[in-house]
Design an enzyme around this catalytic site. Structure first.
Site: not given
Ligand code: KYN
Ligand code: ZN
Ligand code: ZN
Length: 208
Positions: A170, A57, A158, A47, A53, A17, A51
């Site tokens: 995911e 999270h 989510h 993430h 969630d 990410w 993985h």
């Molecule tokens: N790792 C991140 C870093 C910064 C901002 C968002 C994320 C996410 O992982 C968000 C996402 N909602 C996710 O789990 O799919």
């Molecule tokens: Zn997610």
């Molecule tokens: Zn995730």
């Protein structure tokens, strides 16, 4: 019996990410140094790659990984191809018979270059969670890093999935899998405080 690996490899350079902790594996204490063994050190955002969630999270009061029901991460699952769409809602799944399905894996094929973090992905629309809940689905798996659009701050999918008691998996790799019914095994690590966990996800074909 053959297992189909649906996990993305974790190695230095694995896409993460944007702005999040890069994946790193190193031997921090070599066999020469320790006199007996190589000892590795792992640094990663949870993430990364394939993985789950946990609700913590996206909800400060949400459950941590250790509090999740392990049973949901192992058992019968159906994989369907929903590629070629920019998002997936109830309309897109209306034609599928999901009777008796507890774990549903969606192949969007929208993470096209596995070596780079995607710029855009197929996401889940808000009306999908109640639709899945009404059909008894308890776990949804996707082949992208998020169930929401990558720039989403509200994370409607989510929260919607969580409020309908649907667990989130995911970052699957599904391009080499034929749609159909399998046994899914994607167990999280016993992380007592964590907002998610890497998993080794596999499908076991049913032999008839
Ligand atoms: N790792 C991140 C870093 C910064 C901002 C968002 C994320 C996410 O992982 C968000 C996402 N909602 C996710 O789990 O799919
Ligand atoms: Zn997610
Ligand atoms: Zn995730």
């Amino acid at each position: 019996m053959t297992l189909i690996d649906i996990s993305r490899p974790l190695q230095n350079g694995t896409p993460t990410w944007p702005g999040d902790t890069a994946f790193s594996y190193e031997v921090s204490w070599s066999k020469e140094q320790s006199g007996s063994v190589n000892v590795g050190k792992l640094t990663m955002s949870i993430h990364t790659g394939t993985h789950i969630d946990s609700p913590f999270h996206f909800d400060n009061d949400g459950r941590k990984v250790m509090e999740l029901d392990l049973q949901l991460y192992i058992g019968p699952a159906r994989m369907i191809d929903v590629s070629g769409r920019s998002s997936i809602g109830a309309d897109d799944l209306a034609a599928y018979d999901l009777e008796g399905v507890t774990r549903l894996l969606l192949r969007t094929n929208s993470w096209t270059n596995a070596n780079e973090f995607p710029a855009q992905i197929t996401y889940l629309r808000a009306d999908l969670a109640p639709f899945l809940h009404a059909r008894g689905i308890r776990l949804i798996g996707v082949d992208v890093p998020s169930v929401d659009p990558l720039d989403s701050k509200e994370l409607a999918a989510h929260h919607g999935l969580h409020s309908h008691d649907i667990h989130i998996l995911e970052g699957l790799a599904l391009e080499h899998v034929a749609p159909g019914d399998y046994e899914l095994i994607a167990l999280p690590l016993p992380l007592t405080e964590a907002d998610g966990s890497p998993v080794r996800a596999v499908l076991r074909p049913y032999t008839t």
